[in-house]
Motif scaffolding. Structure first.
Motif, mmCIF file in Angstrom:
data_model
loop_
_atom_site.group_PDB
_atom_site.id
_atom_site.type_symbol
_atom_site.label_atom_id
_atom_site.label_comp_id
_atom_site.label_asym_id
_atom_site.label_seq_id
_atom_site.Cartn_x
_atom_site.Cartn_y
_atom_site.Cartn_z
ATOM 1 N N TRP A 1 31.036 35.081 46.436
ATOM 2 C CA TRP A 1 32.282 35.851 46.387
ATOM 3 C C TRP A 1 33.026 35.614 45.074
ATOM 4 C CZ3 TRP A 1 32.125 39.669 49.434
ATOM 5 C CH2 TRP A 1 31.494 39.571 50.667
ATOM 6 N N ALA A 2 32.948 34.390 44.546
ATOM 7 C CA ALA A 2 33.583 34.119 43.255
ATOM 8 C C ALA A 2 32.881 34.882 42.140
ATOM 9 C CB ALA A 2 33.576 32.620 42.971
ATOM 10 N N ARG B 1 33.914 38.550 42.533
ATOM 11 C CA ARG B 1 35.287 38.730 42.057
ATOM 12 C C ARG B 1 35.325 38.744 40.536
ATOM 13 N NH1 ARG B 1 37.773 34.417 44.390
ATOM 14 N NH2 ARG B 1 37.467 33.195 42.522
ATOM 15 N N GLY C 1 38.199 40.084 38.415
ATOM 16 C CA GLY C 1 39.161 39.147 38.983
ATOM 17 C C GLY C 1 40.028 39.810 40.038
ATOM 18 N N TRP C 2 41.154 39.159 40.322
ATOM 19 C CA TRP C 2 42.048 39.678 41.355
ATOM 20 C C TRP C 2 42.655 41.027 40.990
ATOM 21 C CZ3 TRP C 2 41.274 38.025 45.891
ATOM 22 C CH2 TRP C 2 40.887 36.717 46.125
ATOM 23 N N PRO C 3 43.013 41.286 39.722
ATOM 24 C CA PRO C 3 43.519 42.635 39.409
ATOM 25 C C PRO C 3 42.476 43.720 39.679
ATOM 26 C CG PRO C 3 44.117 41.120 37.662
ATOM 27 C CD PRO C 3 43.178 40.382 38.565
ATOM 28 N N LEU D 1 40.039 43.577 41.901
ATOM 29 C CA LEU D 1 39.916 43.735 43.351
ATOM 30 C C LEU D 1 41.106 44.492 43.933
ATOM 31 C CD1 LEU D 1 38.455 40.315 44.512
ATOM 32 C CD2 LEU D 1 37.348 42.530 44.532
ATOM 33 N N GLY D 2 42.296 44.266 43.368
ATOM 34 C CA GLY D 2 43.468 45.001 43.835
ATOM 35 C C GLY D 2 43.333 46.491 43.553
#
Length: 121
Positions: free
Chosen positions: A57-58, A61, A66-68, A70-71
């Motif tokens: 999962w890392a 991602r 990264g998190w942006p 995924l958002g």
């Protein structure tokens, strides 16, 4: 005790008595690796122990930004579901593409949902 229970007891006893041996050399490799790790820990960690890399999962991602990233992907997914369920006027409705005949769309036989919910018995 029934015959089925006796058969089951016999099978369970046979399974308990059975010993599965490790393949040739596997136990020796496991013990050699354990001795290497113990020696490295005893010697003050002069030899670096192998570390695990990032998990699946890392890695996913990171590949998506990264998190942006995924958002943004979650937002695009939610927008796609919304547009699919309630399409704008300039897009064709997917339900009418599947059911060309208006009679096929009438799944409740001309009755409204309130009639079904208010019916007694």
């Amino acid at each position: 005790m029934t015959e089925t229970e006796r058969d089951l007891d016999a099978m369970l006893a046979a399974a308990r008595a059975r010993r599965d041996d490790l393949p040739d050399g596997l136990a020796a490799r496991i013990l050699a690796d354990a001795a290497t790790v113990q020696a490295a820990q005893t010697a003050g960690s002069e030899r670096r122990l192998p570390t695990r890399g990032p998990g699946f999962w890392a890695q996913l991602r990171g590949a998506l930004g990264g998190w942006p990233g995924l958002g943004g992907l979650a937002t695009a997914c939610a927008a796609g579901v919304w547009i699919g369920l309630a399409p704008p006027d300039f897009l064709p409705d997917p339900v009418t593409l599947v059911y060309q005949d208006e009679a096929d769309l009438d799944v409740m036989g001309g009755a409204s949902l309130s009639e079904f919910l208010s019916e007694d018995g």
